[in-house]
Scaffold this active site. Structure first.
Site, PDB file in Angstrom:
ATOM      1  N   CYS A 196       2.879   1.794   3.029  1.00  0.00           N
ATOM      2  CA  CYS A 196       4.067   0.929   3.111  1.00  0.00           C
ATOM      3  C   CYS A 196       5.247   1.605   2.424  1.00  0.00           C
ATOM      4  CB  CYS A 196       3.800  -0.414   2.427  1.00  0.00           C
ATOM      5  SG  CYS A 196       2.363  -1.309   3.049  1.00  0.00           S
ATOM      6  N   ASP A 218      16.755  18.979 -31.913  1.00  0.00           N
ATOM      7  CA  ASP A 218      17.607  17.806 -32.134  1.00  0.00           C
ATOM      8  C   ASP A 218      18.379  17.409 -30.891  1.00  0.00           C
ATOM      9  OD1 ASP A 218      19.615  19.646 -31.911  1.00  0.00           O
ATOM     10  OD2 ASP A 218      20.241  19.564 -34.006  1.00  0.00           O
ATOM     11  N   CYS A 220       0.841  -1.197   0.000  1.00  0.00           N
ATOM     12  CA  CYS A 220       0.000   0.000   0.000  1.00  0.00           C
ATOM     13  C   CYS A 220       0.873   1.243   0.000  1.00  0.00           C
ATOM     14  CB  CYS A 220      -0.947   0.022   1.200  1.00  0.00           C
ATOM     15  SG  CYS A 220      -0.084   0.247   2.773  1.00  0.00           S
ATOM     16  N   ASP A 231      11.766  23.402 -33.838  1.00  0.00           N
ATOM     17  CA  ASP A 231      12.960  23.853 -34.560  1.00  0.00           C
ATOM     18  C   ASP A 231      12.840  23.361 -35.997  1.00  0.00           C
ATOM     19  OD1 ASP A 231      15.703  24.864 -34.829  1.00  0.00           O
ATOM     20  OD2 ASP A 231      16.201  22.749 -35.071  1.00  0.00           O
ATOM     21  N   ASP A 243      19.994  22.804 -29.681  1.00  0.00           N
ATOM     22  CA  ASP A 243      18.796  23.413 -29.093  1.00  0.00           C
ATOM     23  C   ASP A 243      18.733  23.168 -27.587  1.00  0.00           C
ATOM     24  OD1 ASP A 243      17.719  24.330 -31.584  1.00  0.00           O
ATOM     25  OD2 ASP A 243      17.178  22.265 -32.034  1.00  0.00           O
TER      26      ASP A 243
END
Length: 723
Positions: free
Chosen positions: A17, A613, A14, A420, A617
């Site tokens: 836990c 890419d 759970c 881009d 960038d």
């Protein structure tokens, strides 16, 4: 220096836990961060080796009452052992449950029957259900409570009362209390909870199929050339620069470059695309991909954890262990849920004891136990991690690496996609579209290519490739000079040749010739001047990818605004944008200023997904709310961005964003039903319907309902495997 270790944890059932294990790790000296995933049953810990060790972290987990081992084997082994153990305990519990239910139907009530039922129940309490009690005790020692606390208190109360009635039946009879026992309820509760745990474990196994499938792509043995002979060796012994032989139908074992031979390779495990890719000398091959036709030799360039496949497995595992912001809501509720439920169970007992029908204490005990059992927070704890785990696994299968649950939530809310141009919308491989010589086009191309042969600029390489395609012989160059950002010049066969942009010719005092406007729109114009006069120009374009317009259309259909950004000139950018259906364009933007564009959109209130890419960038990808890197064969791109597209294809963007939207929708559905289940179930278990309708839940029915709620959450998440 920081180390990261992923430790398999057994026994968690759970949210409370996993929270307890997480808290114990975070409080350990030297731990910088700890994240425990209930669905994967793993703890990912960042720690300082100078202050602690992996063994100490394992001990910290065990101190909470859960099992932990150093990750010396694949986690699937731990999962299988846990599943087998649950199966044995479930089998015993179900057999005993049936016997305990049937015996009172065929044997008259008596002290002997009660002793027999007690004897049958003891193995279930002492072995099959023992973990609930030991973990509840560990939680009590740590001043906390979890699902095990609820089960231990509920079944312990019923068993303790029944055992007391069995061992001291005379005392109860003398005090007017009928010697009624609840061994059947105790055994059925444990059996049904174990059934739910077993089904959850099996469902977790299905959800982890993506990781196991990726791991299974690595062959165990490899054919390697040693001293001119082909020998078979274990994968672990392969070294960088080994020459490896791959035959039809075999998996490529590691990353490398083809030395000889040709074949077609199925790279769908990376890209999600079923079309095979042709490979020949000089081509890169990736470990885990499937060789279909020919035999080829390749040189190993990356092995072990450095291969693309190994990094994908690591990224998927890390993603499945991260939590989206929406998980914080479930965590906060789980932290207070168990104490609140125990308080409600006590209140239920008191109310029924005071105003319930006779025997009031029995009604009070049954109602209190039922509240404890039905309120197990399993479904709440599984709601988010199951969806994240299945979604990231599904993404890996279709070539979309999603690097975390937090990414899923951000990406699903994105409303603007910034693309881009070069390498994203277009191929990113410039080529000569037209050669316009004022007198001799072929001779002009030959001289231009001879000069550019010494340059590594992409436009220069496009000119050289065009001359090679035309079968032209390049001449030697003297006095070569490169002008960064402008072009190059040199002496070819005694003639001074300039190849570059308008500014290069102006700097050299060469009078320019007018260039038609439609030519400029087709691409970048490169002028060629010979002996101080313009000889013509080349038009170099970057072809649009065939699928870009489809991807843009799909993004728009999702209600997203699509914007293109590029460092290219306005005319070329406008032409490319019009071709793919983009209305808003930012042109002539330097790489360092792309980040500023992302900031501008964010200040306007947009949640921005930037697609690039993954290399030049990088600042914009980092600034964006969601950076989406296109692999394009680059090592760096796999590590860049929040999402990596393993295929160099823009159609992966709508596919990725659609998957994140569906995942967040499933997470919300899971949380809704988990909360509603408890909101409705607890009052019914407390007996609110009994005064008016005579309806009440038994503890066994509550255990069944609890198990069904957990299974429904997992089943709902598994739908994402086909998203």
């Amino acid at each position: 220096m920081t180390s990261v270790v992923t430790i398999p944890v057994t026994g968690m059932t759970c949210a409370a836990c996993s929270s307890r294990v997480e808290r114990a790790l975070q409080e350990s000296p030297g731990v910088e961060s700890a994240n425990v995933n209930l669905m994967t049953s793993e703890a990912t810990v960042s720690f300082s080796p100078a202050a602690t060790s992996a063994e100490t972290l394992v001990a910290a987990i065990r101190s909470t009452g859960y099992g932990a081992e150093l990750p010396v084997a694949e986690h699937s082994e731990h999962h299988r052992h846990e599943t087998d153990d649950l199966r044995l305990k479930l089998a015993l519990s179900l057999v005993v449950a049936v016997l305990v239910m049937l015996l009172p139907m065929v044997v008259a009530p008596s002290g002997a029957l009660r002793y027999l039922l007690l004897g049958l129940t003891l193995p279930v309490i002492g072995w099959a259900g023992r973990s609930f009690f030991t973990r509840a005790w560990q939680a009590f020692r740590h001043h906390s409570a979890d699902m095990n606390t609820l089960i231990a208190v509920g079944t312990g109360t019923a068993f303790g009362y029944s055992a007391a009635v069995t061992l001291a039946a005379g005392w109860f009879t003398r005090h007017g209390i009928p010697p009624q026992v609840y061994f059947e309820a105790v055994v059925w509760i444990i059996a049904l909870i174990l059934l739910g745990n077993h089904l959850e474990a099996r469902a977790k196994g299905k959800a982890s199929e993506a990781i196991r499938r990726l791991i299974g792509l690595r062959p165990e043995e490899v054919r390697v050339m040693r001293d001119g002979r082909e020998v078979t060796v274990p994968l672990q012994t392969v070294q960088v620069r080994d020459e490896i032989v791959v035959r039809p139908g075999e998996r490529i074992p590691v990353d490398g470059v083809v030395l000889s031979g040709r074949s077609s390779v199925d790279e769908s495990m990376l890209t999600g695309e079923p079309v095979p890719v042709e490979k020949g000398p000089g081509a890169a091959v990736t470990g885990g991909t499937l060789n279909e036709l020919g035999v080829f030799h390749f040189e190993a360039t990356r092995i072990g954890e450095r291969t693309v496949l190994a990094r994908i497995i690591r990224l998927v595992r890390e993603a499945q262990g991260t939590k989206p912001p929406i998980q914080k809501l479930a965590d906060r509720i789980s932290a207070v849920f168990v104490p609140v439920v125990i308080s409600l169970a006590i209140a239920t007992f008191v109310i029924w004891f005071d105003i319930g029908p006779e025997p009031a204490y029995l009604h009070a005990m049954v109602a209190g136990v039922t509240v404890l059992i039905i309120a197990c927070p399993c479904a709440m704890g599984l709601a988010v991690p199951t969806a994240v785990m299945v979604a990231t696994g599904r993404g890996a299968g279709i070539g979309v690496l999603i690097k975390g649950g937090d990414v899923i939530e951000l990406a699903s809310n994105a409303d603007l996609v910034l693309l881009d141009k070069t390498g994203t919308v277009t191929e990113g491989r410039p080529r000569v579209e037209a050669v316009h010589g004022l007198k001799d086009s072929t001779g002009m191309l030959q001289l231009a290519a001879s000069v550019e042969h010494g340059s590594e600029h992409p436009l220069a390489q496009a000119i050289v490739m065009a001359s090679q395609a035309a079968g032209l012989q390049l001449e030697p160059v003297r006095d070569f000079r490169a002008s960064p950002g402008r072009g190059a010049s040199g002496l070819v066969a005694g003639r001074r040749v300039l190849v570059g942009n308008r500014q290069l010719l102006l700097d050299q005092g060469v009078p320019l010739e007018p260039v038609p406007g439609e030519t400029v729109q087709r691409g970048t114009v490169v002028f060629v001047a010979i002996d101080g006069r313009v000889a013509g120009w080349l038009v170099i374009g970057d072809p649009v990818k065939p699928t870009s317009s489809t991807a843009v259309r799909d993004l728009k259909s999702m209600g997203l605004e699509v914007v293109m950004i590029t460092g290219d000139n306005q005319a070329t950018a406008a032409s490319v944008a019009a071709e793919v259906g983009i209305e808003r364009v930012f042109a002539e933007v330097l790489p360092e200023h792309k980040r500023d564009a992302v900031l501008r959109f964010q200040r306007e209130g947009h949640i921005v997904a930037m697609v690039g890419d993954g290399i030049n960038d990088a600042p914009a990808l980092a600034q964006a709310d969601v950076g989406i890197a296109m692999r394009g064969g680059s090592d760096v791109a796999i590590e860049a961005g929040a999402i990596t597209l393993m295929q160099n294809d823009l159609t992966g963007v709508p596919r990725a964003l659609l998957l994140t939207r569906r995942t967040l929708r499933v997470i919300r559905q899971n949380l809704f039903w988990a909360f509603i289940y408890n909101l409705v179930g607890i009052p019914i278990a407390a007996g609110v319907l009994y005064p008016s309708f005579g309806l009440r839940l038994s503890p066994a029915m509550a255990a069944a309902a609890m198990a069904i709620s957990s299974i429904s959450v997992i089943t709902n998440s598994l739908r994402l495997r086909h998203a």
